[in-house]
Write a protein that holds these residues in place. Structure first.
Motif, short mmCIF file in Angstrom:
data_model
loop_
_atom_site.label_atom_id
_atom_site.label_comp_id
_atom_site.label_asym_id
_atom_site.label_seq_id
_atom_site.Cartn_x
_atom_site.Cartn_y
_atom_site.Cartn_z
N ARG A 134 34.59 -26.97 -73.63
CA ARG A 134 33.50 -27.84 -73.18
C ARG A 134 33.04 -28.70 -74.34
O ARG A 134 32.49 -28.20 -75.33
CB ARG A 134 32.34 -27.01 -72.63
N ASP A 136 30.57 -30.86 -74.68
CA ASP A 136 29.14 -30.90 -74.99
C ASP A 136 28.71 -29.68 -75.79
O ASP A 136 27.95 -29.78 -76.76
CB ASP A 136 28.32 -31.03 -73.71
N GLU A 137 29.22 -28.50 -75.43
CA GLU A 137 28.89 -27.29 -76.17
C GLU A 137 29.48 -27.32 -77.57
O GLU A 137 28.85 -26.87 -78.54
CB GLU A 137 29.40 -26.06 -75.41
N GLU A 140 27.37 -29.57 -79.94
CA GLU A 140 26.15 -28.91 -80.41
C GLU A 140 26.48 -27.82 -81.42
O GLU A 140 25.76 -27.64 -82.42
CB GLU A 140 25.38 -28.32 -79.22
N ARG A 170 25.59 -37.10 -82.99
CA ARG A 170 26.16 -36.66 -81.71
C ARG A 170 27.13 -37.71 -81.16
O ARG A 170 28.20 -37.38 -80.65
CB ARG A 170 25.05 -36.39 -80.71
N THR A 174 31.11 -37.08 -80.52
CA THR A 174 31.68 -37.23 -79.18
C THR A 174 32.85 -38.20 -79.19
O THR A 174 33.88 -37.96 -78.57
CB THR A 174 30.60 -37.74 -78.21
#
Length: 218
Positions: A134, A136-137, A140, A170, A174
């Motif tokens: 994942r 997004d995880e 972070e 971020r 990404t």
């Protein structure tokens, strides 16, 4: 009675202190103008000017018919966010390199046993997020690891500046991982943590910068 300009500066400082202390968290509405006048012991115009100054700084936001809300605890973060555009991503990565390479070098010299434990935990969480697939995880978890490295540098100003580029960080992460978010293509930071543990500043700096190459232009 101090001059008006001084009263405004002192009121801004008081409002900022309450926000940083968590009395008014991000997303919450601050007291009304009459309530602030009573709480701070200054006039309406002073409160109004202080609130306006924090609005311009990107800390507060006035919402018509609803009130004034805390939108950031960091005056620099909104400034950085406004500068973040796709055509400046190379600059973002260069800034990341400047912060993260120096942080790794200092961390290798200054890390404590507690710092090393935090780095081990962050590294394990990052690897688990990568294998989970994942994006997004993983972003972070990766930020958490780099933040732990910065904390291990024990330079408060560096830590505050690094925190201010959170939105840009971020976005660059990404874009960097993009379609490579697969278990078969890991971006390993174990060597970075090992270099910090070994107290080798040059190797730690080299490992920190290894993956911070400019994003190729289309």
């Amino acid at each position: 009675m101090p001059p008006r300009g001084q009263r405004i500066r002192e009121t801004i400082a008081q409002l900022r202190e309450r926000i940083l202390a968590g009395e008014w968290p991000v997303g919450s509405r601050i007291p009304t103008e009459p309530q602030l006048v009573a709480a701070l012991g200054v006039g309406r115009n002073t409160v109004r000017e202080a609130v306006r100054a924090l609005q311009h700084a990107g800390v507060l936001e006035c919402r018509q018919g609803s009130g004034t809300y805390v939108v950031s605890t960091d005056e620099l973060a909104p400034v950085v966010a406004r500068q973040l555009t796709d055509d400046r991503m190379t600059e973002v990565i260069e800034v990341r390199r400047a912060f993260e390479v120096e942080a790794a070098r200092l961390a290798a010299l200054r890390r404590t046993p507690e710092d090393l434990a935090a780095l081990d935990d962050a590294l394990a969480a990052r690897e688990a997020a990568w294998h989970g697939g994942r994006a997004d995880e993983f972003v972070e978890a990766d930020i958490a690891l780099h933040t732990a490295v910065v904390a291990a540098a024990h330079n408060r100003m560096l830590a505050e500046l690094y925190s201010s580029v959170g939105t840009a960080l971020r976005s660059s992460l990404t874009q960097t991982i993009g379609a490579t978010m697969t278990p078969e293509h890991p971006i390993d930071h174990a060597r970075l943590v090992d270099a910090i543990r070994a107290g080798d500043p040059e190797r730690a700096a080299r490992e920190a910068g290894a993956f911070l190459e400019p994003v190729p232009k289309a």
